[in-house]
Design an enzyme around this catalytic site. Structure first.
Site, PDB file in Angstrom:
ATOM      1  CE  LYS A  35      -0.460   0.157   5.053  1.00  0.00           C
ATOM      2  NZ  LYS A  35      -1.391   0.215   6.193  1.00  0.00           N
ATOM      3  CE1 TYR A 253      16.796  30.805   5.501  1.00  0.00           C
ATOM      4  CE2 TYR A 253      16.814  28.436   5.076  1.00  0.00           C
ATOM      5  CZ  TYR A 253      16.816  29.745   4.615  1.00  0.00           C
ATOM      6  OH  TYR A 253      16.834  29.989   3.262  1.00  0.00           O
TER       7      TYR A 253
END
EC number: 5.1.1.1
Length: 374
Positions: A35, A253
């Site tokens: 899946k 950052y």
């Protein structure tokens, strides 16, 4: 030249992991669960490695059709069944086995006028409380399914919620036994964790998922030590820059990491746009592992869209072009996921479309040899 990042799907590992599942459940047939596009690995890419399975389990009709187009003639199980009455035409056309887990699906089957014997897995809710008939209602549902002229074999099915934890399976196994007592038919109960650790639940069919791809059902890599399971995906890249930093410099950052002593860092061509977890920590003593030239080190600073930065203290010979493994061979995906506060399942499924993927053929003698592009 393209960015040096790539994922490698290890066909030999897939074939190995299928055999590991068989050794744990030697008297059961195996539904290899593919899946979510084979947990992000790609159905077409894993097919050769898993084609010795007894059947494939998945969710989407599209995925089922793709398996048939690959040449698979064996059983294909729709784990959530069908969603609309018109889906049943495709179920019949492609000879799919469908889960039936609710009154609405059962009613659609009764009204469908199926042409030929369609195999059904009738699901009992024994404690997961997502899909399935209540145990008290199961016998009546089974009687109705058996009365439908186009329904063939009916397999009794349930799903364990705690096979990987201390609560275990006993409460659900007891509910399953009560609900199916006296009813003929095969049974399918075991997910990956139950396949590894609960032999009493193996029955006729097991449904291993994440262990097909070499990861742990618990999310802890150490829990599958000694099983012989191998990672089916490696995410690899290279160093594209090196910085020599002095105390007081900050990285990334938000300046989350401050350099406290002379430090050499490497910049890796991989970021959250490639599927690497943005929330993977690299500051305040919490570090996500990475391999640089086979040496285990860790990221420093925040993960950016296209880059991560890593500590090169233990890799003095590292230079631009030095190979980096983000997860896979030598670095369990569960270790990266655990450091990032998630599970290996999610990282597998999050691999971004922009990452080139290479498939290592099943017949490759040595892991790491690259095969055809996919």
């Amino acid at each position: 030249m393209p960015r040096p990042i790539q994922a490698v799907i290890h066909g030999p590992a897939l074939a190995n992991n299928l055999q590991i599942a068989r050794r744990h459940a030697p008297n059961s047939r195996v539904w290899a669960v593919v899946k979510a596009n084979a947990y992000g690995h790609g159905i077409e890419r894993v097919y050769e490695g898993l084609r010795q399975t007894d059947g494939f389990g998945l969710l989407d009709l599209d995925e089922a059709v793709r398996l048939r187009q690959l040449g698979w003639q064996g059983p294909v199980l729709l784990l959530e069944g069908f969603f609309k009455p018109e889906d049943l035409a495709i179920v019949e056309q492609y000879r799919l086995t469908t889960t039936v887990h609710c009154e609405e699906q059962l009613r659609m089957l009764e009204l469908a006028r199926l042409k030929g014997p369609t195999s059904v897995q009738l699901k009992i809710n024994t404690g997961m409380s997502r899909l399935g008939f209540a145990p008290a209602a199961y016998r009546a549902a089974w009687e109705r399914a058996r009365a439908i002229s186009g329904v063939g074999t009916i397999v009794h099915m349930t799903h364990f919620s705690d096979a990987d934890g201390p609560r275990g399976i006993e409460h659900q196994l007891a509910a399953f036994e009560r609900a199916t007592q006296g009813l003929p038919g095969e049974a399918s109960l075991s997910n990956s964790a139950a396949t590894l650790w609960h032999p009493k639940a193996h029955r006729d069919w097991v449904r291993p998922g994440v262990i097909m791809y070499g990861a742990s059902p618990t999310g802890v890599a150490a829990d599958i030590d000694g099983t012989g399971l191998m990672p089916a995906m490696s995410l690899k890249s290279e160093l594209i820059a090196i910085q020599d930093l002095q105390p007081g410099a900050t990285i990334g950052y938000g300046s989350r990491f401050t350099v406290e002593h002379p430090m050499r860092i490497g910049v890796v061509a991989c970021g959250y746009a490639d599927g690497y977890p943005r929330h993977a920590p690299g500051w305040d003593g919490n570090h996500t592992p990475v391999l640089v030239d086979g040496v285990r080190t860790h990221i420093v600073g925040r993960v950016s869209m296209d880059m991560i930065t890593v500590d090169l203290a233990g890799v003095p010979e590292a230079r631009v072009g030095t190979p980096v493994t983000l997860w896979g061979e030598g670095l369990p995906i569960d270790d990266v996921a655990q450091a990032s506060g998630t599970v290996g399942y999610e990282l597998m499924c999050a691999l971004a479309p922009r990452v080139p993927v290479l498939v290592e053929p099943v017949g490759t003698a040595e892991a790491g040899d690259l095969g055809k592009a996919a």
